[in-house]
Design a protein around this motif. Structure first.
Motif, PDB file in Angstrom:
ATOM      1  N   THR A  91      46.610  22.481 -60.387  1.00  0.00           N
ATOM      2  CA  THR A  91      46.790  21.057 -60.654  1.00  0.00           C
ATOM      3  C   THR A  91      45.527  20.324 -60.219  1.00  0.00           C
ATOM      4  OG1 THR A  91      47.684  20.547 -58.481  1.00  0.00           O
ATOM      5  CG2 THR A  91      49.275  21.238 -60.187  1.00  0.00           C
ATOM      6  N   ARG A  92      45.401  19.072 -60.589  1.00  0.00           N
ATOM      7  CA  ARG A  92      44.245  18.259 -60.199  1.00  0.00           C
ATOM      8  C   ARG A  92      44.120  18.199 -58.673  1.00  0.00           C
ATOM      9  NH1 ARG A  92      40.781  14.129 -62.424  1.00  0.00           N
ATOM     10  NH2 ARG A  92      41.579  14.809 -64.420  1.00  0.00           N
ATOM     11  N   ASP A  93      45.236  17.969 -57.970  1.00  0.00           N
ATOM     12  CA  ASP A  93      45.185  17.921 -56.507  1.00  0.00           C
ATOM     13  C   ASP A  93      44.790  19.274 -55.921  1.00  0.00           C
ATOM     14  OD1 ASP A  93      45.903  15.231 -56.529  1.00  0.00           O
ATOM     15  OD2 ASP A  93      48.024  15.625 -56.111  1.00  0.00           O
ATOM     16  N   GLU A  94      45.297  20.351 -56.498  1.00  0.00           N
ATOM     17  CA  GLU A  94      44.938  21.693 -56.018  1.00  0.00           C
ATOM     18  C   GLU A  94      43.462  21.994 -56.279  1.00  0.00           C
ATOM     19  OE1 GLU A  94      49.259  23.944 -56.557  1.00  0.00           O
ATOM     20  OE2 GLU A  94      47.888  23.808 -58.269  1.00  0.00           O
ATOM     21  N   ILE A  95      42.924  21.490 -57.383  1.00  0.00           N
ATOM     22  CA  ILE A  95      41.500  21.682 -57.666  1.00  0.00           C
ATOM     23  C   ILE A  95      40.666  21.012 -56.575  1.00  0.00           C
ATOM     24  CG2 ILE A  95      39.614  21.063 -59.245  1.00  0.00           C
ATOM     25  CD1 ILE A  95      41.635  21.548 -61.560  1.00  0.00           C
ATOM     26  N   ALA A  96      41.058  19.826 -56.147  1.00  0.00           N
ATOM     27  CA  ALA A  96      40.328  19.124 -55.083  1.00  0.00           C
ATOM     28  C   ALA A  96      40.374  19.921 -53.778  1.00  0.00           C
ATOM     29  CB  ALA A  96      40.910  17.726 -54.885  1.00  0.00           C
ATOM     30  N   VAL A  97      41.532  20.475 -53.455  1.00  0.00           N
ATOM     31  CA  VAL A  97      41.654  21.296 -52.246  1.00  0.00           C
ATOM     32  C   VAL A  97      40.810  22.562 -52.380  1.00  0.00           C
ATOM     33  CG1 VAL A  97      43.273  22.658 -50.844  1.00  0.00           C
ATOM     34  CG2 VAL A  97      43.926  20.372 -51.650  1.00  0.00           C
ATOM     35  N   ALA A 111      29.825  23.405 -61.827  1.00  0.00           N
ATOM     36  CA  ALA A 111      30.124  22.212 -62.616  1.00  0.00           C
ATOM     37  C   ALA A 111      31.524  21.730 -62.260  1.00  0.00           C
ATOM     38  CB  ALA A 111      30.040  22.513 -64.112  1.00  0.00           C
ATOM     39  N   GLU A 112      31.732  20.432 -62.493  1.00  0.00           N
ATOM     40  CA  GLU A 112      33.028  19.809 -62.216  1.00  0.00           C
ATOM     41  C   GLU A 112      33.111  18.556 -63.082  1.00  0.00           C
ATOM     42  OE1 GLU A 112      35.315  18.270 -58.215  1.00  0.00           O
ATOM     43  OE2 GLU A 112      33.159  18.570 -58.139  1.00  0.00           O
ATOM     44  N   PHE A 113      34.139  18.479 -63.927  1.00  0.00           N
ATOM     45  CA  PHE A 113      34.235  17.335 -64.839  1.00  0.00           C
ATOM     46  C   PHE A 113      35.626  17.261 -65.450  1.00  0.00           C
ATOM     47  CE2 PHE A 113      32.656  20.983 -67.135  1.00  0.00           C
ATOM     48  CZ  PHE A 113      33.410  21.006 -68.296  1.00  0.00           C
ATOM     49  N   ASP A 114      35.865  16.146 -66.126  1.00  0.00           N
ATOM     50  CA  ASP A 114      37.094  15.948 -66.893  1.00  0.00           C
ATOM     51  C   ASP A 114      36.771  16.153 -68.367  1.00  0.00           C
ATOM     52  OD1 ASP A 114      38.575  15.310 -64.633  1.00  0.00           O
ATOM     53  OD2 ASP A 114      38.273  13.161 -64.874  1.00  0.00           O
ATOM     54  N   TRP A 115      37.605  16.933 -69.053  1.00  0.00           N
ATOM     55  CA  TRP A 115      37.470  17.160 -70.489  1.00  0.00           C
ATOM     56  C   TRP A 115      37.925  15.910 -71.247  1.00  0.00           C
ATOM     57  CZ3 TRP A 115      35.195  21.452 -72.468  1.00  0.00           C
ATOM     58  CH2 TRP A 115      35.016  22.530 -71.604  1.00  0.00           C
ATOM     59  N   PRO A 116      37.597  15.789 -72.537  1.00  0.00           N
ATOM     60  CA  PRO A 116      38.030  14.614 -73.315  1.00  0.00           C
ATOM     61  C   PRO A 116      39.544  14.375 -73.282  1.00  0.00           C
ATOM     62  CG  PRO A 116      36.341  15.774 -74.525  1.00  0.00           C
ATOM     63  CD  PRO A 116      36.681  16.629 -73.323  1.00  0.00           C
ATOM     64  N   ASN A 117      40.342  15.437 -73.123  1.00  0.00           N
ATOM     65  CA  ASN A 117      41.798  15.252 -73.066  1.00  0.00           C
ATOM     66  C   ASN A 117      42.280  14.891 -71.662  1.00  0.00           C
ATOM     67  OD1 ASN A 117      41.766  17.649 -71.623  1.00  0.00           O
ATOM     68  ND2 ASN A 117      43.193  18.724 -72.962  1.00  0.00           N
ATOM     69  N   ARG A 120      40.999  18.346 -65.809  1.00  0.00           N
ATOM     70  CA  ARG A 120      39.917  18.556 -64.842  1.00  0.00           C
ATOM     71  C   ARG A 120      39.564  20.037 -64.802  1.00  0.00           C
ATOM     72  NH1 ARG A 120      36.238  15.425 -62.570  1.00  0.00           N
ATOM     73  NH2 ARG A 120      35.624  16.051 -60.497  1.00  0.00           N
ATOM     74  N   SER A 121      38.257  20.342 -64.699  1.00  0.00           N
ATOM     75  CA  SER A 121      37.774  21.716 -64.520  1.00  0.00           C
ATOM     76  C   SER A 121      36.753  21.762 -63.401  1.00  0.00           C
ATOM     77  CB  SER A 121      37.105  22.248 -65.792  1.00  0.00           C
ATOM     78  OG  SER A 121      38.065  22.661 -66.734  1.00  0.00           O
ATOM     79  N   LEU A 122      36.780  22.847 -62.667  1.00  0.00           N
ATOM     80  CA  LEU A 122      35.833  23.148 -61.599  1.00  0.00           C
ATOM     81  C   LEU A 122      35.338  24.567 -61.828  1.00  0.00           C
ATOM     82  CD1 LEU A 122      34.679  22.514 -58.643  1.00  0.00           C
ATOM     83  CD2 LEU A 122      36.704  23.739 -57.848  1.00  0.00           C
ATOM     84  N   TYR A 123      34.025  24.753 -61.819  1.00  0.00           N
ATOM     85  CA  TYR A 123      33.431  26.065 -62.069  1.00  0.00           C
ATOM     86  C   TYR A 123      32.624  26.530 -60.866  1.00  0.00           C
ATOM     87  CZ  TYR A 123      34.136  25.315 -67.128  1.00  0.00           C
ATOM     88  OH  TYR A 123      34.659  25.098 -68.384  1.00  0.00           O
ATOM     89  N   VAL A 124      32.802  27.817 -60.516  1.00  0.00           N
ATOM     90  CA  VAL A 124      31.986  28.482 -59.500  1.00  0.00           C
ATOM     91  C   VAL A 124      31.614  29.864 -60.039  1.00  0.00           C
ATOM     92  CG1 VAL A 124      33.056  27.240 -57.569  1.00  0.00           C
ATOM     93  CG2 VAL A 124      33.973  29.475 -58.256  1.00  0.00           C
ATOM     94  N   ARG A 125      30.825  30.598 -59.273  1.00  0.00           N
ATOM     95  CA  ARG A 125      30.456  31.972 -59.629  1.00  0.00           C
ATOM     96  C   ARG A 125      31.005  32.928 -58.573  1.00  0.00           C
ATOM     97  NH1 ARG A 125      28.052  32.588 -64.753  1.00  0.00           N
ATOM     98  NH2 ARG A 125      27.341  30.495 -65.236  1.00  0.00           N
ATOM     99  N   ASP A 126      31.518  34.074 -59.027  1.00  0.00           N
ATOM    100  CA  ASP A 126      31.900  35.114 -58.071  1.00  0.00           C
ATOM    101  C   ASP A 126      30.632  35.871 -57.677  1.00  0.00           C
ATOM    102  OD1 ASP A 126      31.351  37.127 -59.982  1.00  0.00           O
ATOM    103  OD2 ASP A 126      33.444  37.702 -60.236  1.00  0.00           O
ATOM    104  N   GLU A 133      36.553  29.536 -63.464  1.00  0.00           N
ATOM    105  CA  GLU A 133      36.946  28.146 -63.691  1.00  0.00           C
ATOM    106  C   GLU A 133      38.345  27.925 -63.143  1.00  0.00           C
ATOM    107  OE1 GLU A 133      37.720  25.121 -67.502  1.00  0.00           O
ATOM    108  OE2 GLU A 133      37.222  27.228 -67.844  1.00  0.00           O
ATOM    109  N   PHE A 134      38.549  26.769 -62.559  1.00  0.00           N
ATOM    110  CA  PHE A 134      39.872  26.307 -62.158  1.00  0.00           C
ATOM    111  C   PHE A 134      40.131  25.073 -63.009  1.00  0.00           C
ATOM    112  CE2 PHE A 134      37.828  28.325 -58.586  1.00  0.00           C
ATOM    113  CZ  PHE A 134      38.787  29.236 -58.174  1.00  0.00           C
ATOM    114  N   ALA A 135      41.237  25.062 -63.749  1.00  0.00           N
ATOM    115  CA  ALA A 135      41.500  23.959 -64.665  1.00  0.00           C
ATOM    116  C   ALA A 135      42.971  23.586 -64.654  1.00  0.00           C
ATOM    117  CB  ALA A 135      41.074  24.327 -66.085  1.00  0.00           C
ATOM    118  N   GLU A 136      43.209  22.340 -65.011  1.00  0.00           N
ATOM    119  CA  GLU A 136      44.580  21.875 -65.139  1.00  0.00           C
ATOM    120  C   GLU A 136      45.235  22.543 -66.348  1.00  0.00           C
ATOM    121  OE1 GLU A 136      45.352  17.588 -63.751  1.00  0.00           O
ATOM    122  OE2 GLU A 136      43.374  17.544 -64.753  1.00  0.00           O
ATOM    123  N   PRO A 137      46.539  22.804 -66.275  1.00  0.00           N
ATOM    124  CA  PRO A 137      47.199  23.565 -67.334  1.00  0.00           C
ATOM    125  C   PRO A 137      47.193  22.908 -68.708  1.00  0.00           C
ATOM    126  CG  PRO A 137      48.809  22.742 -65.739  1.00  0.00           C
ATOM    127  CD  PRO A 137      47.453  22.438 -65.197  1.00  0.00           C
TER     128      PRO A 137
END
Length: 141
Positions: A91-97, A111-117, A120-126, A133-137
């Protein structure tokens, strides 16, 4: 392209695969950092994690290019080189945590941004360079 109504349509993705030559580093990232439940580790070949109703497979590409030794499980050789991508639902709150948690582990945000719809997405590298990517459903709604 028109899809034939006679062909069954899959209802979900059961598993997704990433490739990492250092499975110990992958195990630390996905198990310790992300807290995913490990369901299997086979030496230097693979480590698997449960993600909701799906499984994230992390393979050592050098090992999966060879045919399996167990004739009862004739999985065809496979493998990929270079970074892959996986998207995990939060969820958006879980992405922030998660963002704060990852930064606490010194894992930089790509990267971290909101898509046009509005999703929210957050990207990291393993450690292998795969994009996680962590994204809202509702990203694909």
């Amino acid at each position: 392209m028109k899809v034939s109504p006679d062909i069954p349509t899959p209802s979900a993705i059961l598993e997704a695969a990433l490739y990492a030559s250092d499975l110990d580093a992958a195990e630390r990232f996905y198990g310790e950092v992300l807290g995913l439940e490990q369901i299997q580790r086979v030496k230097d070949r693979h480590v698997f994690y449960r993600v909701g109703g799906s499984v994230l497979l992390v393979f050592n590409p050098a090992q999966t290019e060879h045919p399996p030794l167990n004739p009862d499980l004739p999985v065809p050789p496979h493998g990929a080189r270079g970074p892959g991508h996986v998207c995990l639902v939060l969820t958006r709150d879980e992405i922030a945590v998660m963002r704060k948690h990852l930064l606490d582990w010194n894992i930089p945000v790509d990267a971290e941004f909101d898509w046009p719809n509005g999703a929210r997405s957050l990207y990291v590298r393993d450690p292998a360079g795969n994009s996680v990517e962590f994204a809202e459903p509702h990203l694909w709604s």
